[in-house]
Design an enzyme around this catalytic site. Structure first.
Site, mmCIF file in Angstrom:
data_model
loop_
_atom_site.group_PDB
_atom_site.id
_atom_site.type_symbol
_atom_site.label_atom_id
_atom_site.label_comp_id
_atom_site.label_asym_id
_atom_site.label_seq_id
_atom_site.Cartn_x
_atom_site.Cartn_y
_atom_site.Cartn_z
ATOM 1 N N GLU A 146 8.392 -2.281 -3.353
ATOM 2 C CA GLU A 146 7.807 -3.104 -4.221
ATOM 3 C C GLU A 146 8.582 -3.722 -5.595
ATOM 4 O O GLU A 146 8.582 -4.744 -5.753
ATOM 5 C CB GLU A 146 6.325 -2.742 -4.719
ATOM 6 C CG GLU A 146 5.504 -2.188 -3.436
ATOM 7 C CD GLU A 146 5.265 -3.257 -2.326
ATOM 8 O OE1 GLU A 146 5.180 -4.508 -2.811
ATOM 9 O OE2 GLU A 146 5.063 -2.810 -1.245
ATOM 10 N N MET A 196 1.236 -4.384 -3.211
ATOM 11 C CA MET A 196 1.556 -5.594 -3.326
ATOM 12 C C MET A 196 2.411 -6.029 -4.502
ATOM 13 O O MET A 196 2.411 -5.406 -5.648
ATOM 14 C CB MET A 196 0.076 -6.274 -3.539
ATOM 15 C CG MET A 196 0.344 -7.937 -3.666
ATOM 16 S SD MET A 196 1.361 -8.625 -2.572
ATOM 17 C CE MET A 196 2.052 -10.110 -2.997
#
Length: 898
Positions: A300, A265
Site C-alpha cells: 500500500e 486500500m
C-alpha cells in the site's frame, strides 16, 4: 444493482470525460443515520468534446440541493446518474448537498460504520455512494475536506493529505480540515472518524525532509502495531533506496478497521487496512501473519507512486497499478528476507500462489487478459490475473532489461506521467524507451500480448546431446489454449532462464551458444517469441540436464520431458533454488497423478526412490529449514486436480494425497523426530526469515509425527503436541501444534480447540483462525468422511460467527468452499446446496464478498460425475434468483455460458 440493470462496459468504448473536476471542497457533518455531505466542485468543460449534459454517478444517496455559481438550478436523475443541462461553457462552481446513511451500508463500499466509527472504501466505485461525482479514475482533482463530528464519540478525524486546522464547535462537536495538494481520482478519497489510539514515529528521508508516520487502531490493540510501524519505516527506506522515490506528504497514516472487504486500500496519505494486515504480536500472530503484514504495508505504501501519483486511465488498466505494485512488494519482501536462500523461499511461495489461484482462473470461465476487454462489475476483476499474473508480466520486463534498466525505465515512466491517468501501454513503452537496445524494446508489440491474451501458455522443451561434437540443442515450443472469447492465440514473448547441469556429477556447465566467441557464465535468458525455436550450445563437456525456467522466469506451464533420473539430478544439485524445489514437486506430482488416474488397488502412491530423495533432502546440511519445509510439502489437491485436466474426482485426489502424506510420515519417522528436535529456535520470538524457517520445519515434522501416531494408535506424539500447544511461547508454535492435532483428527483435538477458544475469545483475528482451521481441516478418508463438512456447517450457528464481518464469514465459508475441496465436493451434492444457500444469503448483505465465494465453482466443467451435474444445478439455482447483485450475477452467468 439488480437483475436486468447492469450494462457491459467495453474497453474499446473509452472516451475522455466531457467535463473535468479540478478541485473539490467536501464538508461532512457525520451522523450514523444521516450524514450531511456538502460537495463544492470547480468544474471545467472539456473543450475537445461537443457541449453536452454533465452526468454524475450516484447510488443510495438523497440529493437535496444543486447550485451552479451560487444559483439553484433544476436537475433530473436518470437511473444512477444526476443529469445537469444548460451549464456554463468553460469553468464554473457546482455545489451539491446530499445525505447518506452510513449505518445501513452493509456493503462496506462508500461511507460506512464499524465498531462505532466512520470509515470509507471508495475503490472501485464507492465514492458515488457518498456524493454524486464523476466517479472514474481519469478525473483527478485536488481535495480539501472538513470533517465535523461529536468530539466525545469521534475524537479522531482523518482524511487525505496534510492537516490544515482543528477547532472545537458548539454542541460538543469538533472539526478538522485536511488538504491533499496532489490531484487524485475519487477512488483514492478516504475519511476516518472514530475513537482510536495511535502509535507514531518521526523520520527523516534521504532528501532531508521530516515526516510523521502514524498507525491508528482501537484501544487495546496498540501493543500489536510495532511490526506494522517497522514495516512502514522499512518500506519508506526501501522505496528511496531502490527507486529513488520519496514520501511526498508531511505525514503518512495507517488506520486498521475490522469490517473491510479487502486487505487494505492505498488512499493518498491515509491507508485504511483490514486489521488482519496491521495487528501482530508473538502471542496472537503467526510467522505467516507477520510476513503478510510487512508485505501488505509495503504494497500500500508503494502505491503512493505506482497508483496514486500515476494512476489508471480506466479500470481496464487496473494491472497498471496492481500488477506493478505486487511486483514491487514481492521484491521488497525478498530484500527484507536477506539471504539468497530466503529470497528463493519467498519466490517459491509467490509462485505457489500463482499456480494455485491464477492458473486455475486461466483455465475457467472467468479467464481474462491482464488488461480485460470488458466487464459487467469491475469489483469482479480484482483477480489473481490482474494482480499476480500482472506482477509476472512486470517481472518479465525486469528480466529482459535487467535491474538497472528497469530502474531507468521506472524513472522515465514518472518523468513522463507524474500526475496523469495512463495505460499499461504507457508503462511498457517507458520501460522499452529507457532501454533501446534491450530484448524488450525489439519485441515490444509482441510482448504486449501478455496484456491482451488470456490463458496460461504451454511451453514444451526437448533436448539432444551429441557427445562427439559436444553440442546440445534445446528445442522450445509454445502454444496457447482457447479461452472464452479468444479461441486462437498468437505467440507470446517468453523469457526462459536456463542453466545446464552435468548429469554425472551435478556441476554447472558453462554456456556458449553457437556463434558466440566464448562461454558467458553458467546461466542466461533465452527468448522464445515464435511458435518454436532451437538453441544450440557448443563446448558442452558432458551430457547435460537442462534447468529451465529458473526462478520461474515466465508464467507458463512447462513440460520439460525430463526423466525421473534427470529430475533427481536437479533436486540434488541445481544451483537455482526454485528449480531444485520444482524438481521435487514434479517428482511428487507424477506419482500423485498416476495414483489418481488408476483404480484404488492398494499400490503405494510413493516409490522408494522418491522417499529416499526426500530423506536426503531433509538431512542435507546445506539447505535452509524454510526450503526443506517447502520441498517436503506435497503439491496441493487443487493443483493436482488442475493438472489432471478433466474428469476430476476431488475425493479420489484427496485420498491419494492423504495416502502419500501418511507414507512420508511413516517412512521418514526417525527423520521427522530429528527435524523436530533440531529446529527449535533459541531465545525469544523473532519473525526473521531464519527463525521462521526453523519453526516451519519443526511444525511440519510435528504434524507428520502426529499423523503417523494417530494412524497407529500411538499416544506419545499427540500428547507431546498437546503439551506444546499449552506451553508454546508464540502463536506460530501454538497454532502449529493445534493444527497437527486437528488435521490428524487426534482425540486431543477437541479439548485443544476448546482451550484455544477460551484463551483467545477476546481476540477477533485469532478466533478467525480457530474457525478457519476447523472449516479447512483435512477431511477424514473412509467411514468418518464428512466430519469436517458437518462441523463447518455447525460453525455458522456458533455465537461468535457473523456473516456481516468479512473476515469472520471468510474464515468458514472461504475456508470450506475455496480451500477444502474434499470437504466441499461431496458425492451427495450437500456441499453445493450449502454453497448456493450461503452465496445468496451473503449477496443480500455484501455483494463483493458473495461474488468471491461464488467463484468456488468456476471449474465445475472439469469435474467428474456426479459432481459436475450437481455443481451446474447449484449454479443455475443461484442464477435463477431474481434479487441478485450484478457482482454475483456476472460470476454465475459466465460459469454457465457454453
Amino acid at each position: 444493482m439488480r437483475e436486468g440493470t447492469a450494462s457491459l462496459v467495453r474497453r474499446e468504448d473509452y472516451s475522455a470525460p466531457a467535463y473535468w473536476i479540478r478541485s473539490v471542497d467536501l464538508t461532512f457533518d457525520l451522523d450514523p443515520q444521516k450524514t450531511l455531505v456538502i460537495n463544492r466542485m470547480e468544474v471545467e468543460r472539456n473543450p475537445d468534446l461537443p457541449m453536452q449534459p454533465l452526468r454524475l454517478d450516484g447510488e443510495d444517496i438523497n440529493l437535496t440541493r444543486v447550485l451552479v455559481n451560487g444559483e439553484s438550478i433544476s436537475f433530473r436523475v436518470e437511473g444512477a446518474q444526476l443529469v445537469l443541462d444548460g451549464l456554463p461553457d468553460g469553468r464554473f462552481t457546482l455545489e451539491l448537498r446530499n445525505t447518506c446513511a452510513p449505518a445501513k451500508n452493509t456493503q462496506l463500499s462508500g461511507l460506512y460504520t464499524s465498531g462505532g466509527g466512520f470509515f470509507t472504501q471508495c475503490e472501485a466505485q464507492g465514492f458515488r455512494r457518498i456524493t454524486y461525482f464523476l466517479d472514474r479514475p481519469d478525473v483527478m482533482a485536488v481535495y480539501t475536506v472538513t470533517l465535523k463530528a461529536d468530539a466525545k464519540a469521534y475524537p479522531v478525524l482523518l482524511s487525505n493529505g496534510n492537516l490544515v486546522e482543528q477547532a472545537e464547535l458548539d454542541g460538543g462537536k469538533h472539526c478538522a480540515k485536511w488538504h491533499d495538494p496532489f490531484p487524485k481520482p475519487s477512488y483514492l478519497f478516504a475519511l476516518v472518524a472514530a475513537d482510536l489510539v495511535m502509535r507514531e514515529q518521526k523520520i527523516r528521508s534521504r532528501s532531508g525532509k521530516d515526516h510523521l508516520l502514524q498507525v491508528y487502531v482501537r484501544a487495546g490493540d496498540l501493543d500489536k502495531t510495532e511490526h506494522a510501524m517497522n514495516s512502514l519505516i522499512a518500506s519508506v527506506a526501501w522505496e528511496e533506496a531502490r527507486f529513488g522515490l520519496s514520501l511526498d506528504l508531511e505525514r503518512f497514516m495507517i488506520v486498521a478497521v475490522s469490517d473491510f472487504n479487502m486487505g487494505a486500500m492505498e488512499n493518498k496519505g491515509l491507508n485504511i487496512f483490514n486489521t488482519k494486515f496491521v495487528l501482530a504480536s508473538a502471542a496472537t500472530a503467526t510467522d505467516f501473519d507477520f510476513a503478510h503484514v510487512e508485505s501488505v504495508v509495503g504494497h500500500e505504501y508503494f502505491h503512493n507512486w505506482t497508483g496514486n501519483r500515476v494512476t489508471c486511465r480506466d479500470w481496464f488498466q487496473l494491472s497498471l497499478k496492481e500488477g506493478l505494485t505486487v511486483f514491487r512488494d514481492q521484491e521488497f519482501s525478498m530484500d527484507m528476507a536477506g539471504a539468497a536462500s530466503a529470497r528463493a523461499v519467498q519466490r517459491i511461495q509467490d509462485v505457489r500462489l500463482l499456480r494455485q489461484v491464477q492458473f486455475s482462473e486461466d483455465a475457467g470461465p472467468m479467464a481474462h487478459p491482464v488488461r480485460p476487454d470488458q466487464y459487467q462489475a469491475i469489483d469482479n476483476f480484482y483477480t489473481a490475473t490482474v494482480y499476480e499474473k500482472g506482477a509476472e508480466v512486470v517481472r518479465m520486463m525486469h528480466t529482459l532489461v535487467g535491474r538497472d534498466g528497469f530502474a531507468a525505465g521506472m524513472k522515465r515512466y514518472f518523468e513522463r506521467h507524474d500526475g496523469q491517468a495512463v495505460t499499461c501501454d504507457d508503462f511498457a513503452q517507458a520501460i522499452a524507451d529507457a532501454n533501446p537496445g534491450s530484448a524488450l524494446a525489439g519485441r515490444l508489440d509482441a510482448f504486449k500480448r501478455w496484456y491482451a491474451q488470456a490463458g496460461t501458455p504451454q511451453l514444451a522443451a526437448s533436448g539432444r546431446y551429441d557427445a562427439e561434437s559436444r553440442r546440445y540443442t534445446l528445442e522450445l515450443t509454445q502454444r496457447g489454449l482457447p479461452t472464452p472469447g479468444q479461441p486462437d492465440k498468437q505467440p507470446w514473448v517468453i523469457p526462459v532462464a536456463i542453466g545446464l547441469v552435468a548429469a554425472d556429477d551435478g556441476r554447472a556447465l558453462p554456456l556458449q551458444l553457437e556463434g558466440e566467441p566464448a562461454a558467458g557464465g553458467t546461466d542466461r535468458v533465452l527468448v522464445l517469441d515464435q511458435p518454436s525455436a532451437a538453441f544450440t550450445f557448443v563446448g558442452v563437456e558432458s551430457e547435460p540436464v537442462p534447468s529451465l525456467l529458473r526462478g520461474f522466469s515466465s508464467p507458463v506451464v512447462l513440460d520439460a520431458a525430463l526423466t525421473d533420473a534427470q529430475l533427481l539430478v536437479l533436486l540434488a544439485h541445481d544451483q537455482d533454488a526454485f528449480n531444485r524445489w520444482e524438481a521435487g514437486q514434479q517428482l511428487a506430482l507424477r506419482r500423485l497423478l498416476a495414483a489418481a488416474r488408476r483404480p484404488d488397488d492398494g499400490t503405494p502412491v510413493l516409490d522408494e526412490p522418491f522417499v529416499a530423495a526426500m530423506h536426503s533432502l531433509l538431512r542435507d546440511p546445506s539447505l535452509d529449514a524454510a526450503f526443506k519445509e517447502l520441498a517436503l510439502t506435497l503439491p496441493t489437491e487443487t493443483y493436482v486436480g488442475e493438472r489432471l485436466g478433466a474428469e476430476i474426482d476431488p475425493q479420489r485426489v484427496h485420498a491419494v494425497r492423504e495416502a502419500a502424506r501418511l507414507q512420508l510420515a511413516q517412512a521418514l519417522r526417525d527423520d521427522w523426530v530429528w527435524a523436530y528436535e533440531h529446529h527449535q529456535p533459541a531465545g525469544g520470538y523473532s519473525p526473521d526469515a531464519h527463525s521462521a524457517g526453523q519453526r516451519a520445519l519443526a511444525n511440519l515434522a510435528l504434524a507428520m509425527l502426529v499423523l503417523d501416531a494417530t494412524g497407529s494408535g500411538d499416544t506419545v506424539w499427540p500428547g507431546r503436541a498437546y503439551q506444546r500447544f499449552k506451553d508454546a511461547g508464540n502463536m506460530t508454535d501454538r497454532f502449529g501444534a493445534l493444527s497437527a492435532l486437528v488435521n490428524a483428527h487426534a482425540e486431543l483435538a477437541v479439548p485443544a480447540l476448546e482451550r484455544f477458544h477460551a484463551l483467545f475469545k477476546g481476540e477477533a483475528l485469532v478466533i478467525d483462525k480457530w474457525f478457519a482451521l476447523q472449516a479447512g481441516a483435512s477431511e477424514p478418508v473412509g467411514e468418518h468422511a464428512g466430519r469436517v463438512f458437518t462441523r463447518a456447517k455447525a460453525l455458522l450457528q456458533h455465537a461468535d460467527f457473523s456473516l456481516r464481518n468479512p473476515n469472520r464469514a471468510r474464515s468458514v465459508l472461504a475456508a470450506l468452499f475455496l480451500n477444502n475441496p474434499a470437504a466441499f465436493h461431496r458425492r451427495d451434492a450437500a456441499g453445493y446446496v450449502f454453497w448456493a444457500e450461503r452465496v445468496c444469503e451473503v449477496d443480500a448483505i455484501n455483494p463483493q464478498l458473495a461474488s468471491r465465494l461464488a467463484r468456488a465453482l468456476d471449474r465445475w466443467r472439469a469435474l467428474a460425475e456426479p459432481y459436475r451435474s450437481a455443481a451446474r444445478e447449484a449454479i443455475a439455482r443461484v442464477a435463477a434468483k431474481p434479487e441478485l447483485s450484478e457482482d454475483t450475477r456476472e460470476i454465475v452467468t459466465r460459469a454457465l455460458q457454453d
